[in-house]
Design a protein around this motif. Sequence first.
Motif, short mmCIF file in Angstrom:
data_model
loop_
_atom_site.label_atom_id
_atom_site.label_comp_id
_atom_site.label_asym_id
_atom_site.label_seq_id
_atom_site.Cartn_x
_atom_site.Cartn_y
_atom_site.Cartn_z
N THR A 172 1.20 -0.90 -0.06
CA THR A 172 -0.01 -0.17 0.02
C THR A 172 0.78 0.92 0.17
N SER A 173 2.06 0.79 0.42
CA SER A 173 3.20 2.67 0.80
C SER A 173 3.95 2.27 -0.21
N ASN A 174 4.76 3.75 0.11
CA ASN A 174 5.72 3.31 -1.30
C ASN A 174 7.07 3.73 -0.16
N LEU A 175 6.84 3.45 0.59
CA LEU A 175 7.82 3.14 2.21
C LEU A 175 7.76 1.74 2.09
N GLN A 176 6.98 0.48 2.15
CA GLN A 176 7.09 -0.53 2.51
C GLN A 176 7.40 -1.06 0.57
N ALA A 177 7.69 -0.31 -0.35
CA ALA A 177 8.67 -0.37 -1.66
C ALA A 177 9.74 -0.48 -1.46
N ILE A 178 9.90 0.97 -1.15
CA ILE A 178 11.56 1.38 -0.68
C ILE A 178 11.71 -0.40 0.03
N ILE A 179 11.65 -0.27 1.58
CA ILE A 179 11.53 -1.16 2.24
C ILE A 179 12.42 -2.47 1.38
N ILE A 180 11.14 -3.14 0.69
CA ILE A 180 11.80 -4.05 0.07
C ILE A 180 12.49 -4.02 -1.24
N PHE A 181 12.52 -3.46 -1.74
CA PHE A 181 13.93 -2.86 -2.81
C PHE A 181 15.66 -2.91 -2.02
N ILE A 182 15.08 -2.72 -0.54
CA ILE A 182 16.62 -2.93 -0.06
C ILE A 182 16.88 -3.90 0.48
N ILE A 237 25.25 -22.78 -5.56
CA ILE A 237 24.74 -22.97 -4.44
C ILE A 237 24.44 -21.42 -4.23
N ILE A 238 24.11 -20.65 -4.78
CA ILE A 238 23.66 -18.77 -4.37
C ILE A 238 22.26 -19.32 -4.11
N PHE A 239 21.77 -19.86 -4.44
CA PHE A 239 20.52 -20.14 -5.18
C PHE A 239 19.66 -20.58 -3.05
N PRO A 240 19.92 -21.26 -3.13
CA PRO A 240 19.23 -22.17 -1.91
C PRO A 240 19.97 -20.47 -0.40
N ILE A 241 21.01 -20.41 -0.69
CA ILE A 241 21.49 -19.33 0.42
C ILE A 241 20.82 -18.08 0.09
N TYR A 242 20.75 -17.23 -1.28
CA TYR A 242 19.51 -16.24 -1.15
C TYR A 242 17.74 -16.67 -0.75
N GLN A 243 16.83 -17.51 -1.19
CA GLN A 243 15.83 -18.32 -0.77
C GLN A 243 15.82 -18.28 1.13
N VAL A 244 16.50 -18.35 1.55
CA VAL A 244 16.95 -18.49 2.84
C VAL A 244 17.00 -16.93 3.52
N LEU A 245 18.17 -16.32 2.92
CA LEU A 245 18.14 -14.79 3.30
C LEU A 245 17.17 -13.84 3.16
N LEU A 246 16.57 -14.05 1.99
CA LEU A 246 15.14 -13.44 1.73
C LEU A 246 14.46 -13.51 2.64
N VAL A 247 13.97 -14.51 2.85
CA VAL A 247 12.48 -14.72 4.26
C VAL A 247 13.36 -13.95 5.32
N ALA A 248 15.10 -14.28 6.27
CA ALA A 248 15.11 -13.70 7.55
C ALA A 248 15.53 -11.87 7.34
N ILE A 249 16.41 -11.51 5.96
CA ILE A 249 16.23 -10.22 6.36
C ILE A 249 15.29 -10.00 5.90
N GLY A 250 14.11 -10.65 4.59
CA GLY A 250 12.69 -9.18 4.61
C GLY A 250 12.03 -9.44 6.47
N THR A 251 12.06 -10.47 7.53
CA THR A 251 11.68 -10.68 8.85
C THR A 251 12.17 -9.54 9.64
N ILE A 252 13.85 -9.08 9.53
CA ILE A 252 13.98 -7.77 10.37
C ILE A 252 14.07 -7.10 9.72
N PHE A 253 13.63 -6.71 8.31
CA PHE A 253 12.90 -5.62 8.59
C PHE A 253 10.86 -4.95 8.27
N GLN A 280 9.23 -7.68 7.12
CA GLN A 280 7.77 -7.69 6.01
C GLN A 280 8.23 -9.04 5.65
N PHE A 281 7.57 -10.34 6.80
CA PHE A 281 8.05 -11.46 6.69
C PHE A 281 7.11 -12.11 5.99
#
Length: 100
Positions: A11-21, A59-75, A77-78
């Motif tokens: 809904t917000s531009n701030l949320q979009a910016i957080i997602i891009f980050i 090798i990067i692929f599974p690392i990326y998948q796990v980090l995406l959810v983990a870092i998203g949670t920190i921000f 955006q889980f």
Amino acid sequence: MNRLKKRWGITSNLQAIIIFIVFAITGSASAWLSKPFCVWLGITKEDFGGWFTLIRLIIIFPIYQVLLVAIGTIFGQFKFFWNFEKKMLKNMGLGFLFKE
């Protein structure tokens, strides 16, 4: 930007910016973490030649998948990243990993 917000269900531009980050941090972190992981596994460019890049991407692929959810949670955006992850994996034919 409005089309993207509508497509992603945000809904917000701030949320979009957080997602891009989060995407930026996750991409950089997974690439950075893949190097020591390759070293730990004994995968070197000298040993694998032209296959090294493909192996590192795999090798990067599974690392990326796990980090995406983990870092998203920190921000905070889980929910967004968990749904994004499920949709992406389902599109790749890995939907069996998730119970409906």
